[in-house]
Write a protein that holds these residues in place. Structure first.
Motif, PDB file in Angstrom:
ATOM      1  N   ARG A   1       6.493  14.455   5.362  1.00  0.00           N
ATOM      2  CA  ARG A   1       6.691  13.510   6.695  1.00  0.00           C
ATOM      3  C   ARG A   1       6.391  11.855   7.042  1.00  0.00           C
ATOM      4  NH1 ARG A   1       3.351  17.039   9.052  1.00  0.00           N
ATOM      5  NH2 ARG A   1       4.670  18.859   8.855  1.00  0.00           N
ATOM      6  N   THR A   2       5.855  12.113   6.029  1.00  0.00           N
ATOM      7  CA  THR A   2       4.772  10.648   5.545  1.00  0.00           C
ATOM      8  C   THR A   2       5.949   9.779   5.132  1.00  0.00           C
ATOM      9  OG1 THR A   2       2.764  12.174   5.603  1.00  0.00           O
ATOM     10  CG2 THR A   2       2.997   9.276   5.606  1.00  0.00           C
ATOM     11  N   LEU A   3       6.501  10.343   5.083  1.00  0.00           N
ATOM     12  CA  LEU A   3       7.855   8.805   3.886  1.00  0.00           C
ATOM     13  C   LEU A   3       9.205   8.579   5.473  1.00  0.00           C
ATOM     14  CD1 LEU A   3       8.239  10.643   0.793  1.00  0.00           C
ATOM     15  CD2 LEU A   3       6.621   8.092   1.050  1.00  0.00           C
ATOM     16  N   VAL A   4       9.076   9.787   5.611  1.00  0.00           N
ATOM     17  CA  VAL A   4      10.541   9.843   6.496  1.00  0.00           C
ATOM     18  C   VAL A   4      10.393   9.009   7.780  1.00  0.00           C
ATOM     19  CG1 VAL A   4      11.551  11.533   8.425  1.00  0.00           C
ATOM     20  CG2 VAL A   4      11.459  12.056   6.153  1.00  0.00           C
ATOM     21  N   HIS A   5       8.928   9.415   8.295  1.00  0.00           N
ATOM     22  CA  HIS A   5       8.123   8.269   9.232  1.00  0.00           C
ATOM     23  C   HIS A   5       8.219   7.007   9.145  1.00  0.00           C
ATOM     24  CE1 HIS A   5       7.140  12.298  12.348  1.00  0.00           C
ATOM     25  NE2 HIS A   5       7.920  12.356  12.002  1.00  0.00           N
ATOM     26  N   ALA A   6       7.980   7.122   8.340  1.00  0.00           N
ATOM     27  CA  ALA A   6       7.665   4.899   7.963  1.00  0.00           C
ATOM     28  C   ALA A   6       9.033   4.860   7.736  1.00  0.00           C
ATOM     29  CB  ALA A   6       6.759   5.368   6.618  1.00  0.00           C
TER      30      ALA A   6
ATOM     31  N   LEU B   1       1.427  -1.119  -0.017  1.00  0.00           N
ATOM     32  CA  LEU B   1       0.299   0.061  -0.225  1.00  0.00           C
ATOM     33  C   LEU B   1       0.693   1.394   0.135  1.00  0.00           C
ATOM     34  CD1 LEU B   1      -3.095  -0.792   2.740  1.00  0.00           C
ATOM     35  CD2 LEU B   1      -2.907  -1.236  -0.459  1.00  0.00           C
ATOM     36  N   CYS B   2       0.468   2.569  -0.583  1.00  0.00           N
ATOM     37  CA  CYS B   2       0.781   3.512  -0.509  1.00  0.00           C
ATOM     38  C   CYS B   2       0.932   4.111   0.411  1.00  0.00           C
ATOM     39  CB  CYS B   2       0.295   4.761  -1.488  1.00  0.00           C
ATOM     40  SG  CYS B   2       1.185   6.411  -1.305  1.00  0.00           S
ATOM     41  N   VAL B   3       2.356   4.300   1.290  1.00  0.00           N
ATOM     42  CA  VAL B   3       2.473   4.614   3.086  1.00  0.00           C
ATOM     43  C   VAL B   3       1.913   5.774   3.093  1.00  0.00           C
ATOM     44  CG1 VAL B   3       4.737   6.268   2.133  1.00  0.00           C
ATOM     45  CG2 VAL B   3       4.015   4.805   3.925  1.00  0.00           C
ATOM     46  N   ALA B   4       1.450   7.163   2.078  1.00  0.00           N
ATOM     47  CA  ALA B   4       0.741   8.113   2.082  1.00  0.00           C
ATOM     48  C   ALA B   4      -0.168   7.448   1.840  1.00  0.00           C
ATOM     49  CB  ALA B   4       1.716   9.155   0.873  1.00  0.00           C
ATOM     50  N   CYS B   5      -0.913   7.796   0.700  1.00  0.00           N
ATOM     51  CA  CYS B   5      -3.019   7.551   0.659  1.00  0.00           C
ATOM     52  C   CYS B   5      -2.892   6.218   0.769  1.00  0.00           C
ATOM     53  CB  CYS B   5      -3.140   7.664  -1.125  1.00  0.00           C
ATOM     54  SG  CYS B   5      -2.042   6.672  -1.811  1.00  0.00           S
ATOM     55  N   ARG B   6      -2.726   5.525   1.292  1.00  0.00           N
ATOM     56  CA  ARG B   6      -3.078   3.866   1.739  1.00  0.00           C
ATOM     57  C   ARG B   6      -3.511   3.380   0.405  1.00  0.00           C
ATOM     58  NH1 ARG B   6      -0.247   2.725   4.828  1.00  0.00           N
ATOM     59  NH2 ARG B   6      -1.224   0.892   4.769  1.00  0.00           N
ATOM     60  N   GLU B   7      -3.448   3.437  -1.382  1.00  0.00           N
ATOM     61  CA  GLU B   7      -3.778   3.267  -2.131  1.00  0.00           C
ATOM     62  C   GLU B   7      -2.921   2.049  -2.217  1.00  0.00           C
ATOM     63  OE1 GLU B   7      -6.564   3.103  -4.088  1.00  0.00           O
ATOM     64  OE2 GLU B   7      -7.425   4.368  -2.217  1.00  0.00           O
ATOM     65  N   PRO B   8      -3.118   0.632  -3.236  1.00  0.00           N
ATOM     66  CA  PRO B   8      -2.517  -0.205  -3.748  1.00  0.00           C
ATOM     67  C   PRO B   8      -1.322   0.440  -5.042  1.00  0.00           C
ATOM     68  CG  PRO B   8      -4.514  -1.222  -4.031  1.00  0.00           C
ATOM     69  CD  PRO B   8      -4.880   0.361  -3.430  1.00  0.00           C
ATOM     70  N   VAL B   9      -0.230  -0.420  -4.644  1.00  0.00           N
ATOM     71  CA  VAL B   9       1.025   0.238  -5.621  1.00  0.00           C
ATOM     72  C   VAL B   9       1.690  -0.822  -6.427  1.00  0.00           C
ATOM     73  CG1 VAL B   9       2.924   1.012  -3.066  1.00  0.00           C
ATOM     74  CG2 VAL B   9       3.275   2.018  -5.595  1.00  0.00           C
ATOM     75  N   ASP B  10       2.331  -0.469  -7.093  1.00  0.00           N
ATOM     76  CA  ASP B  10       3.234  -1.389  -7.771  1.00  0.00           C
ATOM     77  C   ASP B  10       5.133  -1.389  -7.393  1.00  0.00           C
ATOM     78  OD1 ASP B  10       1.549  -2.945  -9.140  1.00  0.00           O
ATOM     79  OD2 ASP B  10       1.497  -1.621 -10.768  1.00  0.00           O
TER      80      ASP B  10
ATOM     81  N   ARG C   1       8.809   0.625   6.924  1.00  0.00           N
ATOM     82  CA  ARG C   1       9.308   0.789   5.594  1.00  0.00           C
ATOM     83  C   ARG C   1      11.134   1.007   4.962  1.00  0.00           C
ATOM     84  NH1 ARG C   1       3.450   1.336   3.857  1.00  0.00           N
ATOM     85  NH2 ARG C   1       4.872   0.988   1.949  1.00  0.00           N
ATOM     86  N   THR C   2      11.759   0.288   5.031  1.00  0.00           N
ATOM     87  CA  THR C   2      12.538  -0.359   4.273  1.00  0.00           C
ATOM     88  C   THR C   2      12.853  -0.097   3.128  1.00  0.00           C
ATOM     89  OG1 THR C   2      13.068  -2.483   4.441  1.00  0.00           O
ATOM     90  CG2 THR C   2      14.450  -0.484   5.920  1.00  0.00           C
ATOM     91  N   ASP C   3      11.274  -0.491   2.046  1.00  0.00           N
ATOM     92  CA  ASP C   3      11.221  -0.543   0.630  1.00  0.00           C
ATOM     93  C   ASP C   3      10.761   0.897   0.666  1.00  0.00           C
ATOM     94  OD1 ASP C   3       8.382  -0.203   3.379  1.00  0.00           O
ATOM     95  OD2 ASP C   3       7.331  -0.076   0.602  1.00  0.00           O
ATOM     96  N   LEU C   4      11.038   2.121   1.189  1.00  0.00           N
ATOM     97  CA  LEU C   4      10.523   3.391   0.922  1.00  0.00           C
ATOM     98  C   LEU C   4      12.559   4.225   0.382  1.00  0.00           C
ATOM     99  CD1 LEU C   4       8.223   5.089   3.248  1.00  0.00           C
ATOM    100  CD2 LEU C   4       8.020   4.351   0.758  1.00  0.00           C
ATOM    101  N   ALA C   5      13.844   3.251   1.533  1.00  0.00           N
ATOM    102  CA  ALA C   5      14.777   3.588   1.106  1.00  0.00           C
ATOM    103  C   ALA C   5      15.633   3.867  -0.903  1.00  0.00           C
ATOM    104  CB  ALA C   5      15.508   3.353   1.724  1.00  0.00           C
ATOM    105  N   PRO C   6      14.950   2.849  -1.445  1.00  0.00           N
ATOM    106  CA  PRO C   6      15.686   2.805  -2.781  1.00  0.00           C
ATOM    107  C   PRO C   6      15.109   4.161  -3.692  1.00  0.00           C
ATOM    108  CG  PRO C   6      15.143   0.698  -2.209  1.00  0.00           C
ATOM    109  CD  PRO C   6      14.287   1.975  -1.282  1.00  0.00           C
TER     110      PRO C   6
END
Ligand SMILES: [Zn+2]
Length: 269
Positions: free
Chosen positions: A111-116, A41-50, A122-127
């Motif tokens: 802020r949502t990304l940084v906190h996640a 799920l998108c970390v910000a809006c919770r919609e499914p994301v590829d 949510r290490t999947d955000l790091a790349p």
């Protein structure tokens, strides 16, 4: 009595262990099945994301920082005052580091990304975050000899298991080929969270908190260091880190963060 009770206790203990292991394996298998069945799920809006954890529309909401900006602090200018003009902040409070760059402004999505990344594993955000940092800091990376992530105190590192700045630095290293010197800079005393502190409280909170380990000085001395962190607020933390690196004879220290707080009232001169 005790002698007879012991083996059965041992057997039941053993059985409990076997059952526990089975349950653990089942739980792991169930989690794997869920991972396959449920999209990220998108970390910000919770919609499914590829793939990576932010959807295209939330990326589009991020406020990317581009020129013109203060050549020293990287604070965006509302108009272009010319290549050499510094922001008022850079003149009033010149930092210990030479230059800072940030990929985005620190707003709600940032802020949502940084906190996640920091608190929700949510290490999947790091790349994705690291790639945008590599783009924003291209000039700094080209001149850097080593990437140094802002360290956590070991106690916080243990409870959180990993350092988000280290995760971002590894992505930038992979992108650029500049090596990470992750053990060189240490946080030698635990510090209070900077959130909710004033500018001067933040500065005194981190003063003397960082040190280059004596046996790691060769990784820093004479080298152009690029400090990596997730957020720059007042710059107190990276400033304290820069001072420690310069004391260890770094040739220069620049700073690259994912997001920085931009005070729109402090317009350029
Ligand atoms: Zn989204």
């Amino acid at each position: 009595m005790d002698a007879e009770a012991t083996p059965s206790r041992t057997i039941s203990g053993h059985l409990r262990g076997v059952l526990g292991a089975c349950r653990g394996a089942w739980r792991q298998a169930a989690r794997l099945a869920l991972d396959v069945a449920l999209p990220t799920l998108c970390v910000a809006c919770r919609e499914p994301v590829d793939g990576e954890g932010v959807c295209a529309s939330c990326w589009a909401k991020l406020s990317f920082i581009a020129k013109p900006y203060c050549p020293r602090l990287g604070i965006p200018f509302v108009y272009d005052p010319g290549p050499e003009l510094l922001s008022m902040e850079a003149i009033a409070n010149p930092p210990a580091y030479a230059r800072a760059r940030a990929a985005v402004r620190y707003d709600d999505v940032a802020r949502t990304l940084v906190h996640a990344l920091k608190y929700q594993d949510r290490t999947d955000l790091a790349p994705a975050m690291g790639r945008w940092m590599a783009r924003a800091g291209r000039e700094l990376i080209e001149e850097a000899d080593a990437l140094v992530p802002v360290p956590l105190h070991w106690r916080r590192g243990w409870s959180r298991r990993y350092n988000q700045s280290g995760a971002l630095a590894r992505v930038i290293a992979w992108q650029s080929g500049v090596k990470v010197a992750s053990e060189a800079l240490r946080r030698v005393r635990p510090t209070q969270q900077q959130i909710g502190l004033s500018r001067s409280q933040r500065a005194s909170n981190v003063q003397g908190a960082f040190k280059v380990a004596d046996h790691r000085r060769s990784e820093i001395a004479g080298r152009r260091v690029l400090l990596v962190d997730d957020v720059l607020t007042t710059g107190a933390t990276v400033d304290a880190c820069a001072r420690a690196l310069l004391r260890a004879k770094a040739a220069s220290v620049d700073v690259l963060v994912f997001a920085r707080v931009v005070d729109t009232h402090k317009a350029p001169i």
